[in-house]
Design an enzyme around this catalytic site. Structure first.
Site, PDB file in Angstrom:
ATOM      1  N   CYS A  54       0.841  -1.211   0.000  1.00 63.76           N
ATOM      2  CA  CYS A  54       0.000   0.000   0.000  1.00 63.76           C
ATOM      3  C   CYS A  54       0.872   1.256   0.000  1.00 63.76           C
ATOM      4  O   CYS A  54       0.562   2.243  -0.673  1.00 63.76           O
ATOM      5  CB  CYS A  54      -0.910   0.029   1.229  1.00 63.76           C
ATOM      6  N   ARG A 137      -7.765  -4.435  -3.292  1.00 61.76           N
ATOM      7  CA  ARG A 137      -7.299  -3.260  -4.049  1.00 61.76           C
ATOM      8  C   ARG A 137      -8.259  -3.048  -5.220  1.00 61.76           C
ATOM      9  O   ARG A 137      -8.057  -3.585  -6.311  1.00 61.76           O
ATOM     10  CB  ARG A 137      -5.867  -3.482  -4.560  1.00 61.76           C
TER      11      ARG A 137
HETATM   12  C1  BEZ Z   1       0.569  -4.599   1.885  1.00 63.03           C
HETATM   13  O1  BEZ Z   1       1.765  -4.806   1.910  1.00 63.03           O
HETATM   14  O2  BEZ Z   1       0.092  -3.547   1.485  1.00 63.03           O
HETATM   15  C2  BEZ Z   1      -0.357  -5.692   2.310  1.00 63.03           C
HETATM   16  C3  BEZ Z   1      -0.005  -6.985   2.054  1.00 63.03           C
HETATM   17  C4  BEZ Z   1      -0.848  -8.010   2.477  1.00 63.03           C
HETATM   18  C5  BEZ Z   1      -2.020  -7.711   3.151  1.00 63.03           C
HETATM   19  C6  BEZ Z   1      -2.374  -6.386   3.360  1.00 63.03           C
HETATM   20  C7  BEZ Z   1      -1.546  -5.385   2.940  1.00 63.03           C
END
Ligand code: BEZ
Length: 238
Positions: A54, A137
């Site tokens: 993110c 997402r």
């Molecule tokens: C992230 O790195 O943004 C992420 C990865 C797995 C689950 C939720 C967020």
């Protein structure tokens, strides 16, 4: 109240009015989509603040904000975290994170808090078999009339491709402005597809070269629209 499965996975569809909501964000109150009437918007969700994928996405989106704005498109982010988490995360990004040549990145577009998941559920951003408490997402392209024109959903583990998001935005606007469709992998400046022949006469004319189009067969005809012509119509600054 117990959530029904139906309630969790309600999904808007392409062509639907974007579900309306009022929410708190890092830039104050947002009334969506009415605040964006007359311009395009991209409403996107992310799973959680202070997570690496993110963070890479937010830095990339923030770096591209002016480019999207130049195509008359505003960005609106959302996660089910609270406002203070959002503020702390965006401050950390600006003050501490250097990534992929980006640093000192200020996220100026609104990041909506959605602790109750009410918006996330309206938009089908909670997909329980992926995660029941984090938004996937999701990306919604909303046109100046507030209609959902395209949607892309990615899983938690996969960061979005921002060239593709920009390509979709420009393709949708090209389609609207010039009454054409865009073929596989189209990029601005490449040939576009003209609407199918609506009569035998038009099909014949096209095949006989009487229209300014190139045809692979009567139902599959393309024409050129120069990159400059498209960009002049779509972009604020050329
Ligand atoms: C992230 O790195 O943004 C992420 C990865 C797995 C689950 C939720 C967020």
């Amino acid at each position: 109240m117990q959530e029904t499965c139906e309630n969790i996975i309600s999904m808007p569809r392409i062509g639907d009015p974007a579900p309306a909501f009022k929410a708190i964000s890092t830039q104050g109150e947002v009334n969506f989509p009415s605040d964006y009437s007359g311009e395009w918007s991209i409403l996107f969700s992310h799973p959680a603040d202070f997570t690496p994928v993110c963070t890479s996405e937010f830095m990339t989106f923030a770096s591209l904000e002016d480019k999207f704005d130049n195509a008359n498109c505003k960005l609106v982010g959302l996660s089910v975290d609270g406002l203070y988490s959002h503020i702390a995360w965006l401050r950390t990004i600006k003050e501490k994170i250097k990534y992929n040549g980006m640093q000192d990145v200020e996220v100026k577009f609104p990041l909506i808090e959605d602790i109750t998941m009410s918006v996330a559920k309206q938009y089908g951003m909670i997909q329980p078999n992926e995660d029941s408490t984090k938004a996937v997402r999701a990306v919604f392209f909303v046109d100046p009339k507030g209609i959902i024109r395209a949607m892309i959903y990615y899983p938690l583990s996969l960061g979005r491709n921002f060239d593709e998001l920009y390509r979709v935005l420009i393709a949708l606007q090209t389609s609207d402005e010039f009454g054409v469709a865009t073929p596989a992998d189209w990029k601005v400046g490449e040939d576009v597809i003209v609407p199918p022949a609506g009569s035998c006469g038009v099909a014949k004319d096209r095949m006989e070269g009487k229209e300014d189009v190139s045809c692979f067969d009567w139902f599959f005809c393309t024409k050129k629209i120069a990159k400059e012509v498209i960009l002049k119509k779509i972009l604020k600054k050329k």
